[in-house]
Design an enzyme around this catalytic site. Structure first.
Site, mmCIF file in Angstrom:
data_model
loop_
_atom_site.group_PDB
_atom_site.id
_atom_site.type_symbol
_atom_site.label_atom_id
_atom_site.label_comp_id
_atom_site.label_asym_id
_atom_site.label_seq_id
_atom_site.Cartn_x
_atom_site.Cartn_y
_atom_site.Cartn_z
ATOM 1 N N GLU A 63 0.710 -1.327 0.136
ATOM 2 C CA GLU A 63 0.078 -0.171 -0.110
ATOM 3 C C GLU A 63 1.045 1.520 0.212
ATOM 4 O OE1 GLU A 63 -2.967 -0.630 3.085
ATOM 5 O OE2 GLU A 63 -3.981 -2.035 1.836
ATOM 6 N N CYS A 72 -1.898 -4.529 -5.619
ATOM 7 C CA CYS A 72 -2.485 -5.974 -5.062
ATOM 8 C C CYS A 72 -1.317 -7.111 -5.090
ATOM 9 C CB CYS A 72 -3.780 -6.349 -5.707
ATOM 10 S SG CYS A 72 -4.972 -5.390 -5.711
ATOM 11 N N GLU A 74 -1.782 -9.813 -5.971
ATOM 12 C CA GLU A 74 -1.666 -10.765 -6.967
ATOM 13 C C GLU A 74 -0.700 -10.363 -8.241
ATOM 14 O OE1 GLU A 74 -4.230 -9.921 -5.377
ATOM 15 O OE2 GLU A 74 -5.956 -11.056 -5.788
HETATM 16 N N1 THU Z 1 -6.143 -6.546 -2.365
HETATM 17 C C1 THU Z 1 -5.382 -7.381 -2.920
HETATM 18 O O1 THU Z 1 -3.943 -7.264 -2.607
HETATM 19 N N2 THU Z 1 -5.892 -8.347 -3.562
HETATM 20 C C2 THU Z 1 -7.065 -8.637 -3.791
HETATM 21 O O2 THU Z 1 -7.718 -9.383 -4.520
HETATM 22 C C3 THU Z 1 -8.021 -7.560 -3.196
HETATM 23 C C4 THU Z 1 -7.424 -6.426 -2.838
HETATM 24 C C5 THU Z 1 -5.330 -5.635 -1.434
HETATM 25 C C6 THU Z 1 -5.637 -4.069 -2.189
HETATM 26 C C7 THU Z 1 -5.428 -3.454 -0.604
HETATM 27 O O3 THU Z 1 -4.183 -3.195 -0.120
HETATM 28 C C8 THU Z 1 -6.229 -4.020 0.200
HETATM 29 O O4 THU Z 1 -6.149 -5.235 -0.100
HETATM 30 C C9 THU Z 1 -7.542 -3.616 0.589
HETATM 31 O O5 THU Z 1 -8.329 -3.469 -0.646
#
Ligand code: THU
Length: 160
Positions: A63, A72, A74
């Site tokens: 983040e 994210c 993935e």
């Molecule tokens: N997030 C992911 O890393 N992967 C997902 O499939 C959904 C959301 C993360 C983004 C952000 O850092 C946190 O989860 C909250 O949305």
């Protein structure tokens, strides 16, 4: 008017029912959540991929105070895997998440942007990716790849 019906098949099982090979990728995604940088959402996501030679790569959500600059789990995982091993197809992708209360009972699905990146990875290697979504109480397995999660998707074929 005709209708087009698009089916999505999702296998549901407990983590104990996974094969040893799948369990290894899932456990890598679960362990990766410890390295998540989620100081704003406190939603720790881990992902792991198994490449064609058996190599397992992990990644986490990263983040940023400027929220959209974060990424994210993935995508960090796929971009890292594809950067380090550009010729090795990605065969399996597992995703797991944890909050301050611990692991989630139900799986979390990849967001839309991550689905698009998974699609690009499938296209680049000409191979679908088995997607395993981990939840402490149940796991989902999508055998046929991301097209099940991203029907009517846009890919390079439309640019020809
Ligand atoms: N997030 C992911 O890393 N992967 C997902 O499939 C959904 C959301 C993360 C983004 C952000 O850092 C946190 O989860 C909250 O949305």
């Amino acid at each position: 008017m005709k209708e087009m019906v698009i089916n999505t098949v999702v296998k549901v099982c407990s983590v104990d029912e996974l094969s040893v090979a799948d369990r290894e990728v899932v456990d890598a995604a679960r362990a990766a959540t410890a390295n998540s940088y989620a100081v704003y959402s406190h939603f720790n996501v881990g992902a792991a991929v198994r490449l064609a030679d058996g190599t397992i790569i992990r990644g986490t959500n990263q983040e940023n105070a400027a929220y959209p600059s974060g990424l994210c789990a993935e995508r960090t995982t796929l971009f890292w895997a594809n950067s380090q091993y550009p010729t090795l197809p990605v065969e399996v992708l597992a995703i797991a998440a944890r909050t301050e209360q611990g692991e989630l009972d139900k799986p979390i699905p990849p967001c839309g942007a991550c689905r698009q990146v998974i699609l690009e990875t499938e296209k680049r290697f000409g191979k679908s990716i088995r997607i395993i979504l981990y939840g402490a109480k149940e796991c989902y397995i999508i055998e046929e790849g991301v097209k099940a999660l991203l029907p009517l998707s846009f890919d390079a074929g439309f640019l020809e």
